[in-house]
Design a protein around this motif. Structure first.
Motif, PDB file in Angstrom:
ATOM      1  N   GLY A   1      50.983 -53.841  80.360  1.00  0.00           N
ATOM      2  CA  GLY A   1      49.985 -53.935  81.187  1.00  0.00           C
ATOM      3  C   GLY A   1      48.519 -53.703  80.354  1.00  0.00           C
ATOM      4  O   GLY A   1      47.602 -54.338  80.790  1.00  0.00           O
ATOM      5  N   VAL A   2      48.443 -53.195  79.284  1.00  0.00           N
ATOM      6  CA  VAL A   2      47.377 -53.008  78.264  1.00  0.00           C
ATOM      7  C   VAL A   2      47.070 -54.147  77.530  1.00  0.00           C
ATOM      8  O   VAL A   2      45.977 -54.862  77.132  1.00  0.00           O
ATOM      9  N   GLU A   3      48.279 -54.636  76.703  1.00  0.00           N
ATOM     10  CA  GLU A   3      48.376 -55.737  75.653  1.00  0.00           C
ATOM     11  C   GLU A   3      48.392 -57.196  76.227  1.00  0.00           C
ATOM     12  O   GLU A   3      48.098 -57.835  75.568  1.00  0.00           O
ATOM     13  N   ARG A   4      48.862 -57.191  77.622  1.00  0.00           N
ATOM     14  CA  ARG A   4      49.131 -58.450  78.108  1.00  0.00           C
ATOM     15  C   ARG A   4      48.116 -58.605  79.349  1.00  0.00           C
ATOM     16  O   ARG A   4      46.990 -59.258  79.152  1.00  0.00           O
ATOM     17  N   HIS A   5      48.386 -58.119  80.473  1.00  0.00           N
ATOM     18  CA  HIS A   5      47.774 -58.290  81.514  1.00  0.00           C
ATOM     19  C   HIS A   5      48.126 -57.290  82.547  1.00  0.00           C
ATOM     20  O   HIS A   5      49.195 -56.855  82.552  1.00  0.00           O
ATOM     21  N   TRP A   6      47.243 -56.613  83.380  1.00  0.00           N
ATOM     22  CA  TRP A   6      47.673 -55.375  84.214  1.00  0.00           C
ATOM     23  C   TRP A   6      48.639 -55.915  85.142  1.00  0.00           C
ATOM     24  O   TRP A   6      49.503 -55.037  85.761  1.00  0.00           O
ATOM     25  N   ALA A   7      48.734 -57.280  85.618  1.00  0.00           N
ATOM     26  CA  ALA A   7      49.727 -57.583  86.550  1.00  0.00           C
ATOM     27  C   ALA A   7      51.266 -57.529  85.961  1.00  0.00           C
ATOM     28  O   ALA A   7      51.947 -57.259  86.661  1.00  0.00           O
TER      29      ALA A   7
ATOM     30  N   ALA B   1      53.953 -55.260  87.521  1.00  0.00           N
ATOM     31  CA  ALA B   1      55.386 -55.684  87.781  1.00  0.00           C
ATOM     32  C   ALA B   1      56.607 -54.846  86.969  1.00  0.00           C
ATOM     33  O   ALA B   1      57.717 -54.360  87.940  1.00  0.00           O
ATOM     34  N   VAL B   2      56.352 -54.453  86.022  1.00  0.00           N
ATOM     35  CA  VAL B   2      57.262 -53.710  85.312  1.00  0.00           C
ATOM     36  C   VAL B   2      57.383 -52.199  85.692  1.00  0.00           C
ATOM     37  O   VAL B   2      58.409 -51.631  85.889  1.00  0.00           O
ATOM     38  N   GLY B   3      56.087 -51.754  86.050  1.00  0.00           N
ATOM     39  CA  GLY B   3      56.177 -50.254  86.833  1.00  0.00           C
ATOM     40  C   GLY B   3      56.805 -50.455  88.116  1.00  0.00           C
ATOM     41  O   GLY B   3      57.536 -49.606  88.526  1.00  0.00           O
ATOM     42  N   ALA B   4      56.771 -51.548  88.695  1.00  0.00           N
ATOM     43  CA  ALA B   4      57.556 -51.557  90.137  1.00  0.00           C
ATOM     44  C   ALA B   4      59.256 -51.723  89.650  1.00  0.00           C
ATOM     45  O   ALA B   4      59.969 -51.010  90.422  1.00  0.00           O
TER      46      ALA B   4
END
Length: 516
Positions: A265-271, A275-278
């Protein structure tokens, strides 16, 4: 330097493997096994499990094995703390190697210190045969003959898949998300052997450990903490080995996904982080708490409140869409939401809110007050849930934005609030804390406390609910722990070693790099 101490590192690895082997062998003598298991027909194991002296000896063997693991872990952390310069990369490899070889003997073990692993296997089988585990408990797999027997005999007389399930949860739906159930369903489609399914679930849990091995060094690099020492405090710790690997709890997969979510989320994109948090929440709902850290780190520093709220809403909306979409795509639906209250059916001594409420109920009963049972416990649990939500909202709305270290601390804060204020707390709930606490620039006292808690929670794992009512076992375990824990934590040598780890000059390497 690592090259100058090959014998010492080899001794640490050997000690840890020996400890794991003792836990495996002792676990076969004290863990719940399906009565139809071929191992119980081996003769020797049946004799050991059938005699009080045999079971107590097996329990002591488990505790000695855990002590060896804890001793090897402390030696490993001390070794890494003394390592500097270019050898830090080799130290990280050593930590990962140690975690791998210490886990290896436990892969084939039955679920240790808890029967949850057997429930995972049965829940996957329910989904495989077309029965929703959100509507049915494992007892739905019983045939008509055994379904009429009283507990616990109806489970023991049923198919092997349900024989070792805890009768307490035989008729309850699962509160776990669709990803957890889907993985169990896939395994059940390959085999109906409960022990093989348990091994499969343990391999899934170890996938969470692999994720941590990838993510923790990156989180540590953000905060200026030595990645090797942070990884040493997390990956092969007694807490992780006993409760995450041996205990076979899906919290390990959940926390692995949480750590990965924060990194991507920090090094790529918050989206991607949302998604991984989901996916973490689709294993176990608290995994979704990481989305707060993802949202905060992805914002510029000092943004206006309205911008902050928009990003939080966007992250939450995407995570919710992925989570609900998984229920639709897998065909499992969203019945797990209604089952979230299932764990609250019991009371655990590690829950501070339940403990406080229980004490108040006991006190008013002594005073002769005529109140319904558990009145104050319900109130305390409710207040705890409100306070948990308040902490999460406060962190989301007031925590600094645009700082990677602050994002790690934010996840650590909301995770700590969950563990401290949850109505039901088990030992394995604490697995969510070390990956985020060990990667922060903590003081000497805090690091020492983290080490002591990791050792203690790992060593007391056999005292969990699996020993409920087994008073001889509880007494033997407590007496053994009264000898082992002071040796590991309170002797002069032990205190010096812990202090050296906590005050390592390699702990803080550099300032955290700026966020994107």
């Amino acid at each position: 330097m690592l090259q100058q101490r090959p014998l010492r590192t080899a001794g640490q690895a050997t000690r840890g493997v020996t400890g794991s082997c003792l836990v495996l062998v002792g676990g076969l003598g004290v863990s719940t096994l399906p009565p139809s298991s071929p191992l119980l027909r081996s003769g020797v194991l049946d004799v050991i499990r059938g005699a009080q002296a045999g079971r107590m000896s097996a329990l002591v063997l488990v505790l000695v094995g855990l002590a060896l693991l804890a001793s090897a872990w402390l030696a490993l952390c001390w070794h890494v703390a003394l390592t500097g310069g270019e050898d830090r990369r080799d130290a990280l490899d050593l930590v990962r190697f140690s975690a791998m070889v210490w886990c290896a003997p436990l892969v084939l073990a039955p679920p240790l210190f808890s029967r949850d692993g057997w429930s995972y296997a049965a829940q996957g089988m329910l989904a495989r045969v077309g029965l929703s585990p959100y509507d049915h408990g494992p007892s739905a797999l019983l045939d008509g003959r055994t379904a009429t027997l009283p507990d616990p005999y109806r489970l023991q007389g049923g198919a092997p898949i349900v024989q070792a399930v805890d009768p307490m949860w035989a008729d309850t739906p699962t509160p776990y998300g669709p990803l957890h159930v889907l993985l169990g369903e896939v395994g059940a489609g390959l085999t109906g052997n409960p022990w093989v399914l348990v091994v499969g679930h343990r391999l899934v849990a170890l996938a969470g450990l692999v994720m941590l091995a990838w993510a923790v060094p990156r989180l540590a690099a953000w905060t200026g903490v030595d990645p090797a020492l942070a990884s040493a405090l997390v990956l092969p710790s007694p807490l992780m080995m006993a409760n995450g690997v041996g205990g076979l709890h899906n919290d390990l997969l959940m926390v692995g996904l949480m750590a990965v979510a924060l990194v991507v989320g920090v090094e790529r994109h918050w989206a991607w982080g949302a998604a991984v948090g989901a996916l973490a929440a689709a294993v176990k709902l608290p995994g979704g708490l990481v989305c707060i850290g993802v949202a905060l780190a992805s914002l510029p520093a000092g943004v206006a409140l309205v911008t902050r709220v928009r990003r939080l809403a966007a992250v939450a909306g995407l995570a919710l869409a992925v989570l609900l979409g998984l229920g639709v795509v897998t065909g499992l639906g969203h019945g797990w939401v209604e089952a979230l209250m299932v764990p609250g059916m019991i009371t655990t001594p590690l829950s501070l809110t339940s403990l406080a409420g229980g004490v108040l109920d006991w006190a008013v009963a002594l005073l002769g007050a005529d109140l319904p049972p558990a009145t104050f416990m319900r109130i305390a649990r409710g207040l705890g849930l409100v306070a948990m939500g308040a902490v999460a909202v406060g962190v989301a709305l007031r925590w600094p934005t645009g700082e990677r270290e602050a994002a790690v601390a934010a996840v650590g804060m909301v995770a700590a609030a969950f563990v401290l204020l949850c109505p039901v707390v088990h030992l394995w709930y604490f697995l969510v804390l070390p990956p985020f606490l060990a990667t922060l620039r903590l003081g000497r006292t805090a690091v020492s406390a983290l080490i002591a808690v990791s050792v203690t929670l790992g060593m007391v794992a056999p005292l969990d609910s699996s020993l409920h009512g087994a008073y001889y076992a509880i007494v033997v375990a407590c007496m053994t722990l009264a000898v082992l824990l002071p040796v590991l934590l309170l002797t002069r040598r032990a205190r010096d070693r812990i202090d050296r780890i906590a005050s390592s000059r390699w702990l803080v390497l550099q300032q955290s790099p700026p966020s994107r």
